[in-house]
Write an enzyme that holds these catalytic residues in place. Sequence first.
Site, PDB file in Angstrom:
ATOM      1  N   HIS A  46      -3.706  -4.192  -1.483  1.00 54.76           N
ATOM      2  CA  HIS A  46      -3.386  -3.493  -2.726  1.00 54.76           C
ATOM      3  C   HIS A  46      -2.794  -4.503  -3.707  1.00 54.76           C
ATOM      4  O   HIS A  46      -1.651  -4.935  -3.536  1.00 54.76           O
ATOM      5  CB  HIS A  46      -2.370  -2.381  -2.401  1.00 54.76           C
ATOM      6  CG  HIS A  46      -1.975  -1.540  -3.566  1.00 54.76           C
ATOM      7  ND1 HIS A  46      -1.115  -0.478  -3.444  1.00 54.76           N
ATOM      8  CD2 HIS A  46      -2.308  -1.582  -4.882  1.00 54.76           C
ATOM      9  CE1 HIS A  46      -0.944   0.098  -4.629  1.00 54.76           C
ATOM     10  NE2 HIS A  46      -1.648  -0.569  -5.517  1.00 54.76           N
ATOM     11  N   HIS A 195      -1.954   6.355   5.124  1.00 56.68           N
ATOM     12  CA  HIS A 195      -0.561   6.304   4.679  1.00 56.68           C
ATOM     13  C   HIS A 195       0.370   6.862   5.749  1.00 56.68           C
ATOM     14  O   HIS A 195       0.255   8.005   6.146  1.00 56.68           O
ATOM     15  CB  HIS A 195      -0.299   7.043   3.365  1.00 56.68           C
ATOM     16  CG  HIS A 195       0.911   6.481   2.676  1.00 56.68           C
ATOM     17  ND1 HIS A 195       0.839   5.502   1.716  1.00 56.68           N
ATOM     18  CD2 HIS A 195       2.218   6.703   2.880  1.00 56.68           C
ATOM     19  CE1 HIS A 195       2.046   5.166   1.333  1.00 56.68           C
ATOM     20  NE2 HIS A 195       2.902   5.877   2.034  1.00 56.68           N
TER      21      HIS A 195
HETATM   22  N1  PXP Z   1      -4.301   3.835   2.027  1.00 56.04           N
HETATM   23  C1  PXP Z   1      -3.896   3.685   0.763  1.00 56.04           C
HETATM   24  C2  PXP Z   1      -4.820   4.110  -0.330  1.00 56.04           C
HETATM   25  C3  PXP Z   1      -2.638   3.124   0.450  1.00 56.04           C
HETATM   26  O1  PXP Z   1      -2.242   2.993  -0.821  1.00 56.04           O
HETATM   27  C4  PXP Z   1      -1.832   2.673   1.515  1.00 56.04           C
HETATM   28  C5  PXP Z   1      -0.520   2.029   1.224  1.00 56.04           C
HETATM   29  O2  PXP Z   1      -0.714   0.895   0.466  1.00 56.04           O
HETATM   30  C6  PXP Z   1      -2.317   2.826   2.823  1.00 56.04           C
HETATM   31  C7  PXP Z   1      -3.538   3.430   3.062  1.00 56.04           C
HETATM   32  C8  PXP Z   1      -1.550   2.320   4.014  1.00 56.04           C
HETATM   33  O3  PXP Z   1      -0.343   2.999   4.142  1.00 56.04           O
HETATM   34  P1  PXP Z   1       0.711   2.462   5.226  1.00 56.04           P
HETATM   35  O4  PXP Z   1       1.104   1.094   4.787  1.00 56.04           O
HETATM   36  O5  PXP Z   1       1.811   3.458   5.134  1.00 56.04           O
HETATM   37  O6  PXP Z   1       0.011   2.469   6.555  1.00 56.04           O
END
Ligand code: PXP
Length: 245
Positions: A46, A195
């Site tokens: 990201h 997430h």
């Molecule tokens: N998917 C998306 C679209 C996200 O923005 C994030 C966090 O950057 C994640 C997955 C991964 O989340 P986590 O770091 O909590 O596993």
Amino acid sequence: MKRYVRLGINIDHVATLRNARGENYPEVIEAARIVEKSGADLVTVHVREDRRHVNEKDLGDILNVINIPVNLEIGANLEMVKIAVEYKPKHVCFVPEKRQEITTEGGLDVINNFDKLKKILKFLSNHNINVAIFIDPDKDQLIATQKLGVKTIEFHTGSYANAFTKRNNVELELKKITESTTFATKLGLNCHAGHGLTYDNVGAILSINDIVELNIGHFIIANSIFNGLENSILKMRNIISEAIK
Ligand code: PXP
């Protein structure tokens, strides 16, 4: 046909640790190499507006060195879309972004950003980049996403993950994702999820048959401090394989 769930590993927090001291270690590119070697399907990063973890150089290095596809998460604005067009990852996932937030707190509001998203998608078209939008499990958001012409959504599983930790409303949060996945599939959308997923809470998400991809970051990177990145990914892969057997 046997079900397969793709696993994207988000390596942002390797860069968080690097940036904490302004050093050049731990190296993001090394993390990407290990993700590939561990049999994950995607490297996810990201690039935030404030570049608090990975930056364009990391993105370019990853794209140069690894062979599995890169999934670039970006805010829905022209500055970020230009980065996508310049670097050409295989996938882009639009996420909401607020400067003050610790992490992505919810899904993108497609309904209220419809016209803006339409323009951005037009700019991105003809570049051979697959587009997904990160949304909350909500019917109206799904309808709006379909109207936009986007074929893939990633459900924000953060509320479910929080409910799981607090042992409160887990069934309710899971039901929202399950029902939204059924609805999305009827609309012809591909469903991803991510997430806050961990070894303990991922199983219930995998019980939803039409989820075809997971993106997991923070837990894997945190776990790798004690167990190594490769082991942490292999264990998640194993849990996924067992859950969908
Ligand atoms: N998917 C998306 C679209 C996200 O923005 C994030 C966090 O950057 C994640 C997955 C991964 O989340 P986590 O770091 O909590 O596993």
